[in-house]
Design an enzyme around this catalytic site. Structure first.
Site, mmCIF file in Angstrom:
data_model
loop_
_atom_site.group_PDB
_atom_site.id
_atom_site.type_symbol
_atom_site.label_atom_id
_atom_site.label_comp_id
_atom_site.label_asym_id
_atom_site.label_seq_id
_atom_site.Cartn_x
_atom_site.Cartn_y
_atom_site.Cartn_z
ATOM 1 N N TYR A 24 -16.590 2.392 7.600
ATOM 2 C CA TYR A 24 -15.123 2.470 7.618
ATOM 3 C C TYR A 24 -14.641 2.956 8.990
ATOM 4 C CZ TYR A 24 -10.436 4.327 6.757
ATOM 5 O OH TYR A 24 -9.101 4.625 6.853
ATOM 6 N N ASP B 192 -1.494 -13.690 5.465
ATOM 7 C CA ASP B 192 -2.912 -13.335 5.604
ATOM 8 C C ASP B 192 -3.161 -12.953 7.057
ATOM 9 O OD1 ASP B 192 -5.630 -13.106 5.741
ATOM 10 O OD2 ASP B 192 -6.073 -15.177 5.130
ATOM 11 N N ALA C 290 -5.029 -1.945 5.630
ATOM 12 C CA ALA C 290 -6.357 -1.409 5.952
ATOM 13 C C ALA C 290 -7.300 -1.594 4.771
ATOM 14 C CB ALA C 290 -6.273 0.073 6.307
ATOM 15 N N TYR C 291 -8.575 -1.716 5.084
ATOM 16 C CA TYR C 291 -9.634 -1.684 4.073
ATOM 17 C C TYR C 291 -10.057 -0.223 3.986
ATOM 18 C CZ TYR C 291 -13.946 -3.199 1.655
ATOM 19 O OH TYR C 291 -14.950 -3.401 0.740
ATOM 20 N N LYS D 299 -12.542 0.804 11.869
ATOM 21 C CA LYS D 299 -11.218 1.272 12.295
ATOM 22 C C LYS D 299 -11.200 1.533 13.806
ATOM 23 C CE LYS D 299 -7.978 2.116 10.157
ATOM 24 N NZ LYS D 299 -6.809 1.236 9.849
ATOM 25 N N LEU E 16 1.488 3.569 2.397
ATOM 26 C CA LEU E 16 2.388 3.720 3.544
ATOM 27 C C LEU E 16 3.444 2.622 3.557
ATOM 28 C CD1 LEU E 16 3.107 5.256 6.123
ATOM 29 C CD2 LEU E 16 1.410 3.855 7.338
ATOM 30 N N GLY F 146 0.818 -1.204 0.000
ATOM 31 C CA GLY F 146 0.000 0.000 0.000
ATOM 32 C C GLY F 146 0.852 1.254 0.000
#
Length: 286
Positions: A126, A37, A61-62, A130, A13, A11
């Protein structure tokens, strides 16, 4: 010498962390879903034990805010359950977990920057998932630092900066919302801070929640105008509009500026202004 596990390494980051750790004296293990996973607790435990991990940096993250409304269970697996598995493994191994969270845990109805003590009240799936992840980490009993950030962008992946660079090059006019205010964060700056904290082992004895974004405040409209200016895309007329002109199933925080006093004082950080970091990122992209 430390053994450091990074999850979500492909991703924005994670890629920036990879760049900044290239000259490190420590051992960095970069994983994404193909290698590990993190929704599988046994796989997480095996990886942490086999590699004798001292620090876990969870960049996974999603982040598809709209899709999270349609499939909250999928968002929950990555944003809530996976951090709980990482935290449990960290506790067993005596490791420290550095977990990245979001401004979306706040309702966005404030008029001054949010500090770490202010009440959370997410507006959508979301933010809810989180926040559940944050609480799972805190309640796990492992040593942990949680960094809330906002409006992340970089030369990697899909983000607002890259979208605006494309659209302002293609279009004569563009409408961008001006009634959502926050602070853009260059992922490279957050990666730099986390790598520095890990490298110097200053995470020890400094557990807790911290806020990190670039300095300054802007709307998405202001951000878009500056992106176009820096890129030299002067042919596009960018116009401010209301969020209501872009109907969405997701309610986004109207104001999500983060107060960074705590992180600056705890770790002696100098955080660049968002305009400075945006210029840095666009120079890299060009």
């Amino acid at each position: 010498m430390l053994n450091i596990l990074v999850t979500g390494a492909n991703g924005q980051l994670g890629n920036e962390m990879r760049l900044r750790s290239a000259t490190s004296r420590h051992n960095w293990l970069f994983t994404d879903v193909a290698e590990l996973d993190i929704t599988d607790p046994q796989a997480v435990n095996r990886c942490v034990a086999a590699n004798r991990i001292d620090v876990i940096v969870n960049c996974a993250a999603y982040t598809n805010v709209d899709r999270a409304e349609e499939d909250e269970a999928a968002a929950d697996r990555i944003n809530h359950l996976a951090p709980s598995h990482l935290a449990a493994a960290a506790r067993t191994a005596g490791a420290t977990l550095i977990h990245v969270s979001t401004d979306y845990v706040f309702p966005g109805d404030a008029h001054r920057p949010y500090d770490e003590q202010q009440p959370t009240a997410p507006l959508g799936a979301y933010g809810r998932t989180k926040l559940a992840g944050e609480r799972a980490v805190e309640q796990s009993g492992c040593s942990s630092l949680i960094f809330r950030t906002a409006w992340l962008y970089s030369p990697f992946g899909n983000n607002f900066v890259k979208t605006m660079l494309r659209l302002t090059a293609e279009r004569d006019t563009l409408n961008v919302v001006f009634d959502q205010v926050g602070t853009p964060t260059y992922a490279g700056d957050l990666a730099e801070a986390i790598c520095n904290i890990v490298e110097t082992e200053r995470y020890k004895g400094r557990e807790g929640i911290y806020h990190f974004s670039n300095e300054g405040v802007c709307s998405w409209y202001d951000f878009a105008v500056e992106i176009a200016r820096l890129a030299g895309h002067t042919g596009c007329d960018i116009r401010p509009c209301h969020s209501s002109e872009f109907p969405s199933k997701t309610q986004r925080p109207a104001y999500s500026v983060l107060d960074k006093t705590k992180v600056k004082e705890a770790f002696g950080l100098r955080i660049p202004h968002w305009r400075e970091s945006l210029a840095n990122c666009i120079a890299k992209l060009q």
